[in-house]
Design a protein around this motif. Structure first.
Motif, PDB file in Angstrom:
ATOM      1  N   ASP A   1       8.599  21.949 -10.253  1.00 14.36           N
ATOM      2  CA  ASP A   1       7.763  20.748 -10.409  1.00 14.36           C
ATOM      3  C   ASP A   1       8.327  19.841 -11.494  1.00 14.36           C
ATOM      4  O   ASP A   1       8.459  18.626 -11.310  1.00 14.36           O
ATOM      5  N   VAL A   2       8.646  20.445 -12.638  1.00 16.02           N
ATOM      6  CA  VAL A   2       9.150  19.674 -13.773  1.00 16.02           C
ATOM      7  C   VAL A   2      10.481  19.024 -13.427  1.00 16.02           C
ATOM      8  O   VAL A   2      10.714  17.838 -13.718  1.00 16.02           O
TER       9      VAL A   2
ATOM     10  N   LYS B   1      11.722  18.172 -10.546  1.00 13.59           N
ATOM     11  CA  LYS B   1      11.545  17.059  -9.605  1.00 13.59           C
ATOM     12  C   LYS B   1      10.988  15.832 -10.313  1.00 13.59           C
ATOM     13  O   LYS B   1      11.416  14.701 -10.060  1.00 13.59           O
ATOM     14  N   GLU B   2      10.044  16.052 -11.226  1.00 11.79           N
ATOM     15  CA  GLU B   2       9.472  14.935 -11.988  1.00 11.79           C
ATOM     16  C   GLU B   2      10.526  14.271 -12.866  1.00 11.79           C
ATOM     17  O   GLU B   2      10.610  13.032 -12.935  1.00 11.79           O
ATOM     18  N   GLN B   3      11.330  15.074 -13.530  1.00 11.04           N
ATOM     19  CA  GLN B   3      12.305  14.534 -14.477  1.00 11.04           C
ATOM     20  C   GLN B   3      13.523  13.921 -13.799  1.00 11.04           C
ATOM     21  O   GLN B   3      14.102  12.952 -14.294  1.00 11.04           O
TER      22      GLN B   3
ATOM     23  N   GLY C   1      13.717  12.531 -10.702  1.00  8.74           N
ATOM     24  CA  GLY C   1      13.399  11.295  -9.987  1.00  8.74           C
ATOM     25  C   GLY C   1      14.353  11.016  -8.839  1.00  8.74           C
ATOM     26  O   GLY C   1      14.652  11.897  -8.028  1.00  8.74           O
TER      27      GLY C   1
END
Length: 360
Positions: A253-254, A256-258, A260
């Motif tokens: 999750d992290v 994918k968020e970071q 972008g």
């Protein structure tokens, strides 16, 4: 019927996700522990007759997966699962009627906490090298020795201590004793360099002739290692899979968020490979659960899964570097926790793999 995976996920989102410094805490805050008790999370391995609401292992794994993923912290998952393990696998399985009545309701309500003490300084949990002894003293026992790496030891109200009670034909025979916090002769010492999986805490113990009554013995005399020391690792590995799955999902999750828009092309393929590997592990976990803890099939699956999880974690770290992502402090701590978990109890893994090699 309660949807425990959804309920535990919601709990973590409300109570744990907002704790931005949970990865730096030396202990779980008492209000969080009480909230877990109020939510019924501490009673999920206790039989109904003792105030519990037991759930199936597969449900427990799914529940802790969502809990840890939402919390983005593996340590709090370990605290929770350790509590359920101690209530169900230790007290309910090994205790007599009096012990179960005394401890299980209080464990289910979170009024007492328990720790299991097997390992010793420099020798780990290897049965040939443990030296803590219990000697008969009237109608009770006196325990002398030193223990280390006692998970949740500082918070424990009662400690299950493994000690030698006899030696037969050169073979040490062990028994388990329930030692209350505050017993005369019991002192706490630093438990080794355990600086990960926060807010889980650790310590060591010194037992200087600690006296316990006959009623403190848990399970049959002389069978402690076979009943607890030997099977505990596989049982813990199996029920803690949910925590590992949730932590790895949180890492994804992290990332994918970071990452972008950078998560395209070859990095996206590698990311998808990790997602597929995680789902493959879940299928293997289902097979291991069906076979049952302690079975030969489950042991083989857990050995393979452990190797796969370590390889997945290494690939995750490589992908982070490829993408040039700087993980936020909480996510960096989570990665470190999973890196460390890959090496935990490595000697046990080596022994089992060498046994497989010898028998091929």
């Amino acid at each position: 019927m309660t949807d425990w995976p959804a309920r535990t996920k919601a709990f973590a989102e409300k109570h744990l996700a907002p704790l931005t410094d949970i990865h730096e805490m030396d202990a779980l805050p008492e209000p969080i522990w009480q909230a877990m008790a109020d939510e019924g999370l501490l009673a999920l391995s206790t039989p109904p007759e003792f105030g519990g609401t037991p759930i199936e292992p597969a449900t427990q794994i799914a529940a802790v997966e969502g809990f840890v993923r939402a919390a983005r912290n593996a340590g709090v998952g370990g605290i929770w699962q350790g509590h359920l393990h101690n209530a169900g696998f230790v007290i309910n399985r090994l205790g007599n009627d009096t012990q179960r009545q005394r401890y299980l309701p209080a464990l289910a309500r979170g009024e007492i906490r328990m720790a299991v003490s097997i390992s010793e300084p420099k020798v780990g949990a290897h049965p040939k090298h443990l030296t803590t002894r219990a000697e008969r003293d009237g109608d009770g026992w006196r325990i002398t020795g030193e223990k280390s790496y006692l998970t949740q030891g500082p918070q424990a109200t009662v400690i299950a201590v493994l000690a030698i009670t006899s030696v037969e034909n050169g073979v040490k025979r062990y028994s388990i004793f329930l030692v209350p916090k505050g017993s005369d002769g019991l002192s706490y010492i630093p438990g080794g360099n355990v600086d990960y999986l926060k807010p889980s805490s650790h310590c060591g113990l010194k037992l200087d002739g600690v006296r316990v009554g006959a009623e403190a013995m848990l399970g049959p005399e002389g069978e402690g290692y076979d009943l607890l020391g030997k099977p505990m690792r596989d049982h813990e590995d199996l029920v803690n899979l949910g925590s590992r799955f949730g932590a790895f999902a949180a890492e994804l999750d992290v990332l994918k968020e970071q990452a972008g828009e950078a998560l395209t092309g070859e990095p996206a393929t590698r990311f998808g490979t990790l997602v597929a590997a995680l789902n493959g592990l879940k299928a293997m976990a289902a097979s291991a659960l069906e076979a049952g803890p302690g079975s030969a099939k489950a042991e083989l699956l857990l050995l393979d899964m452990r190797n796969r999880m370590k390889a997945m974690q290494a690939e995750y770290g490589a992908l982070v570097e490829t993408l040039g992502v700087t993980l936020p402090p909480r996510a960096a701590s989570l990665k470190r926790d999973l890196d460390k978990l890959g090496d935990l109890a490595g000697y046990v893994q080596r022994i089992k793999l060498e046994r497989l090699a010898a028998g091929w």
